[in-house]
Design a protein around this motif. Structure first.
Motif, short mmCIF file in Angstrom:
data_model
loop_
_atom_site.label_atom_id
_atom_site.label_comp_id
_atom_site.label_asym_id
_atom_site.label_seq_id
_atom_site.Cartn_x
_atom_site.Cartn_y
_atom_site.Cartn_z
N VAL A 183 -8.56 0.55 -4.39
CA VAL A 183 -7.85 1.80 -4.18
C VAL A 183 -8.65 2.93 -4.81
O VAL A 183 -9.10 2.82 -5.95
CB VAL A 183 -6.44 1.74 -4.79
CG1 VAL A 183 -5.67 3.02 -4.49
CG2 VAL A 183 -5.68 0.52 -4.29
N ARG A 186 0.63 4.23 -2.75
CA ARG A 186 0.38 5.63 -2.36
C ARG A 186 1.46 6.56 -2.93
O ARG A 186 1.16 7.65 -3.42
CB ARG A 186 0.32 5.73 -0.83
CG ARG A 186 -0.09 7.11 -0.33
CD ARG A 186 -0.18 7.15 1.19
NE ARG A 186 -1.37 6.46 1.67
CZ ARG A 186 -1.38 5.28 2.25
NH1 ARG A 186 -0.24 4.61 2.42
NH2 ARG A 186 -2.50 4.74 2.68
N THR A 187 2.71 6.11 -2.89
CA THR A 187 3.80 6.92 -3.43
C THR A 187 3.67 7.08 -4.94
O THR A 187 3.83 8.19 -5.48
CB THR A 187 5.15 6.27 -3.09
OG1 THR A 187 5.31 6.22 -1.66
CG2 THR A 187 6.31 7.05 -3.70
N ALA A 229 0.82 -1.22 0.00
CA ALA A 229 0.00 0.00 0.00
C ALA A 229 0.85 1.26 0.00
O ALA A 229 0.51 2.25 -0.65
CB ALA A 229 -0.95 0.00 1.19
N ASP A 230 1.96 1.25 0.73
CA ASP A 230 2.83 2.44 0.77
C ASP A 230 3.40 2.73 -0.61
O ASP A 230 3.50 3.89 -1.02
CB ASP A 230 3.95 2.24 1.78
CG ASP A 230 3.45 2.27 3.22
OD1 ASP A 230 2.38 2.87 3.46
OD2 ASP A 230 4.13 1.69 4.09
N VAL A 260 -5.49 9.32 -1.47
CA VAL A 260 -5.47 7.88 -1.74
C VAL A 260 -6.00 7.11 -0.54
O VAL A 260 -5.60 7.35 0.60
CB VAL A 260 -4.04 7.41 -2.08
CG1 VAL A 260 -4.03 5.92 -2.42
CG2 VAL A 260 -3.46 8.22 -3.24
N GLY A 276 0.80 9.45 -5.72
CA GLY A 276 1.14 10.82 -5.36
C GLY A 276 2.09 11.46 -6.35
O GLY A 276 1.91 12.62 -6.75
N HIS A 332 -4.43 12.36 -5.50
CA HIS A 332 -4.43 12.73 -4.09
C HIS A 332 -5.54 11.99 -3.33
O HIS A 332 -6.39 11.34 -3.93
CB HIS A 332 -4.65 14.24 -3.95
CG HIS A 332 -3.67 15.06 -4.73
ND1 HIS A 332 -2.41 15.35 -4.29
CD2 HIS A 332 -3.78 15.62 -5.97
CE1 HIS A 332 -1.77 16.06 -5.20
NE2 HIS A 332 -2.57 16.24 -6.23
N ALA A 343 -8.75 7.37 -5.35
CA ALA A 343 -7.99 8.62 -5.29
C ALA A 343 -8.73 9.66 -6.12
O ALA A 343 -9.73 9.34 -6.80
CB ALA A 343 -6.57 8.43 -5.82
#
Length: 275
Positions: free
Chosen positions: A269, A186-187, A182-183, A197, A190, A195, A271
């Motif tokens: 996910v 998200r990166t 997940a990290d 997320v 981004g 945005h 965003a």
């Protein structure tokens, strides 16, 4: 695991021929994605990695007032999707790489969606950046992807039956589990301009076999398009027979009420363009 060239060749041909069973395996996930589309307001939808078109078609049928465009890199899958959509006037399927796709004037998507179609990007930041560039300023994004392979018996229980165990997989390489972290997701989003997320954990039974002989149907599925299809095709006759016997036992243990299914775990996910 399958790369871009294979989706444009042999794997695309196989998945196009087997679209009924691939759609069936994702039944409950598709239903969940459709439920979650109600959270968004949209006129134009882009379905990334649309495959044989199941999600695009479902959205188009339920919302005749909107337009849906499905894109995929496989000519065989696009041809199948186009054939399936011939009676629907508000959906179109285009052979294109999402990293290079351009929206027609006035047709910028305000919802970008994907059912397991984004994990094969060679350069995910560039691909998601292009999608952000092509979308409206108020667009939303929603896609599904597998969580960690250890949470997915549909893969682990089958792959461990191979003579030499599961084939090696690079966590960040394009493939089914490229977005498990997940990290990392998200990166990527981004850096690409998305945005807010958010992640939903969704677990469901992934269907491999149904019908009068669900076990045989599941065996056929696993040898044709399942997680061990490629590896099993490379086995000699004796090793393949042993693998089939072990796989049959697994399918029998997981056959209930005429359905063979194993657990799968995914992220859904979401965003948006502006936080």
């Amino acid at each position: 695991m399958v790369d871009k060239s294979e989706w444009q060749g042999s794997s695309g041909e196989t998945w196009a021929a087997e679209w009924r069973r691939t759609d069936r395996s994702f039944t409950l996930l598709t239903e969940r994605l459709l439920q979650r589309t109600r959270e968004f307001r949209f006129r134009n939808v882009l379905d990334v990695g649309c495959g044989a078109g199941e999600l695009s078609l479902a959205i188009a049928r339920g919302r005749p007032d909107i337009t849906v465009t499905g894109v995929d890199i496989s000519p065989q899958l696009i041809a199948t999707a186009q054939e399936r959509s011939r009676h629907l006037g508000n959906v179109d399927f285009v052979l294109s790489d999402a990293a290079e796709w351009s929206a027609e004037a006035g047709m910028q998507p305000d919802l970008v969606i994907s059912r397991h179609g984004v994990m094969f990007f060679d350069d995910p930041v560039a691909a998601f950046a292009n999608l952000a560039y092509q979308a409206t300023e108020s667009a939303s994004l929603m896609f599904s992807c597998f969580r960690d392979i250890a949470l997915n018996p549909f893969f682990t229980e089958v792959l461990r039956l191979l003579p030499h165990g599961p084939p090696p997989m690079e966590a960040a390489a394009p493939g089914p589990f490229a977005f498990a972290d997940a990290d990392r997701v998200r990166t990527i989003l981004g850096e690409a301009g998305w945005h807010g997320v958010a992640f939903e954990e969704f677990d469901y039974p992934m269907i491999a076999g149904t019908g009068e002989d669900a076990v045989e149907d599941a065996l056929s599925y696993f040898f044709r398009i399942g997680p061990a299809a490629r590896a099993s095709a490379e086995l000699n006759d004796a090793a393949k027979a042993r693998f089939r016997d072990r796989l049959r036992e697994l399918c029998e243990r997981n056959c209930h009420s005429g359905i063979v299914a194993l657990p799968a775990a995914v992220w859904i996910v979401t965003a948006k363009m502006h936080g």
